[in-house]
Design a protein around this motif. Structure first.
Motif, short mmCIF file in Angstrom:
data_model
loop_
_atom_site.label_atom_id
_atom_site.label_comp_id
_atom_site.label_asym_id
_atom_site.label_seq_id
_atom_site.Cartn_x
_atom_site.Cartn_y
_atom_site.Cartn_z
N CYS A 225 0.77 -1.08 -0.05
CA CYS A 225 0.04 0.00 -0.10
C CYS A 225 0.78 1.35 0.16
CB CYS A 225 -0.84 0.19 1.13
SG CYS A 225 -1.90 -1.29 1.27
N ASN A 226 2.14 1.30 0.50
CA ASN A 226 2.81 2.48 0.59
C ASN A 226 4.05 2.46 -0.61
OD1 ASN A 226 4.68 4.24 1.52
ND2 ASN A 226 4.10 4.21 3.46
N GLY A 227 3.97 3.30 -1.51
CA GLY A 227 4.92 3.14 -2.63
C GLY A 227 6.27 3.73 -1.95
N VAL A 228 6.45 4.43 -0.83
CA VAL A 228 7.96 4.86 -0.54
C VAL A 228 8.56 3.76 -0.05
CG1 VAL A 228 9.07 6.16 1.30
CG2 VAL A 228 7.23 7.22 0.27
N LEU A 229 7.85 2.83 0.98
CA LEU A 229 8.19 1.60 1.50
C LEU A 229 8.60 0.41 0.19
CD1 LEU A 229 6.42 1.43 4.72
CD2 LEU A 229 8.64 2.19 4.50
N GLU A 230 7.78 0.52 -0.52
CA GLU A 230 8.07 -0.55 -1.73
C GLU A 230 9.13 -0.16 -2.49
OE1 GLU A 230 5.55 -2.63 -5.43
OE2 GLU A 230 4.91 -0.70 -4.60
N ARG A 231 9.42 1.03 -2.62
CA ARG A 231 10.89 1.38 -3.26
C ARG A 231 11.96 1.23 -2.64
NH1 ARG A 231 7.51 6.02 -4.99
NH2 ARG A 231 8.40 7.08 -3.17
N VAL A 232 12.13 1.52 -1.28
CA VAL A 232 13.12 0.91 -0.20
C VAL A 232 13.43 -0.74 -0.30
CG1 VAL A 232 13.52 0.47 2.19
CG2 VAL A 232 12.67 2.85 1.36
N TRP A 233 12.14 -1.51 -0.55
CA TRP A 233 12.03 -3.02 -0.43
C TRP A 233 12.84 -3.29 -1.60
CZ3 TRP A 233 10.94 -7.37 1.68
CH2 TRP A 233 10.55 -8.71 0.96
N LYS A 234 12.51 -3.01 -2.76
CA LYS A 234 13.07 -3.31 -4.24
C LYS A 234 14.39 -2.87 -4.25
CE LYS A 234 8.71 -3.23 -6.73
NZ LYS A 234 7.75 -2.57 -7.97
N ARG A 235 14.80 -1.52 -3.59
CA ARG A 235 16.22 -1.19 -3.74
C ARG A 235 16.95 -2.19 -2.99
NH1 ARG A 235 16.02 4.02 -1.47
NH2 ARG A 235 16.74 2.98 0.54
N LEU A 236 16.55 -2.70 -1.82
CA LEU A 236 17.45 -3.47 -0.99
C LEU A 236 17.53 -4.89 -1.77
CD1 LEU A 236 16.08 -2.36 2.48
CD2 LEU A 236 18.31 -2.03 1.61
N LEU A 237 16.47 -5.40 -2.20
CA LEU A 237 16.74 -6.47 -2.86
C LEU A 237 17.57 -6.52 -4.10
CD1 LEU A 237 12.72 -7.96 -2.95
CD2 LEU A 237 14.92 -8.53 -1.36
N GLU A 238 17.43 -5.44 -4.91
CA GLU A 238 18.37 -5.25 -5.92
C GLU A 238 19.92 -5.40 -5.50
OE1 GLU A 238 17.22 -1.75 -7.94
OE2 GLU A 238 15.35 -2.71 -8.73
N ARG A 239 20.21 -4.79 -4.24
CA ARG A 239 21.62 -4.64 -3.84
C ARG A 239 21.96 -6.19 -3.26
NH1 ARG A 239 21.61 0.64 0.15
NH2 ARG A 239 21.19 2.07 -1.82
N GLY A 240 21.07 -6.94 -3.21
CA GLY A 240 21.41 -8.29 -2.77
C GLY A 240 21.17 -8.71 -1.38
N LYS A 241 20.10 -8.04 -0.67
CA LYS A 241 19.77 -8.40 0.48
C LYS A 241 18.72 -9.51 0.63
CE LYS A 241 21.89 -5.08 2.78
NZ LYS A 241 23.23 -5.53 3.69
N SER A 242 18.70 -10.37 1.48
CA SER A 242 17.80 -11.41 1.63
C SER A 242 16.26 -10.67 2.06
CB SER A 242 17.84 -12.18 2.86
OG SER A 242 17.81 -11.85 4.17
N LYS A 243 15.39 -11.40 1.45
CA LYS A 243 14.01 -10.76 1.68
C LYS A 243 13.71 -10.45 3.34
CE LYS A 243 11.93 -12.87 -2.49
NZ LYS A 243 10.69 -13.73 -2.82
N MET A 244 14.02 -11.36 4.17
CA MET A 244 13.95 -11.03 5.58
C MET A 244 14.65 -9.80 5.87
SD MET A 244 12.31 -11.87 8.49
CE MET A 244 11.61 -13.37 7.98
N ALA A 245 16.07 -9.45 5.59
CA ALA A 245 16.64 -8.33 5.95
C ALA A 245 15.95 -7.03 5.38
CB ALA A 245 18.27 -8.61 5.46
#
Length: 61
Positions: A9-29
């Protein structure tokens, strides 16, 4: 659970999530980082007595 709901529901947090996944972080991290960002945002809103501004701190350069 609130962080997982916020990702949908929140685009700001979704962008943070995607950016971290692109950097190689695990889904839980990435989820923990989203939770932490939510807590920091809530604290800032409560402390400043101002409404949430999704554009606060974003670079527009």
């Amino acid at each position: 659970m609130p962080a997982m709901s916020a990702l949908r529901c929140n685009g700001v947090l979704e962008r943070v999530w995607k950016r971290l996944l692109e950097r190689g972080k695990s889904k839980m991290a990435a989820l923990v980082a989203v939770m932490r960002k939510m807590v920091h945002s809530m604290y800032g809103v409560l402390n400043s007595q101002r409404p949430f501004d999704p554009n606060y701190g974003s670079s527009t350069a």
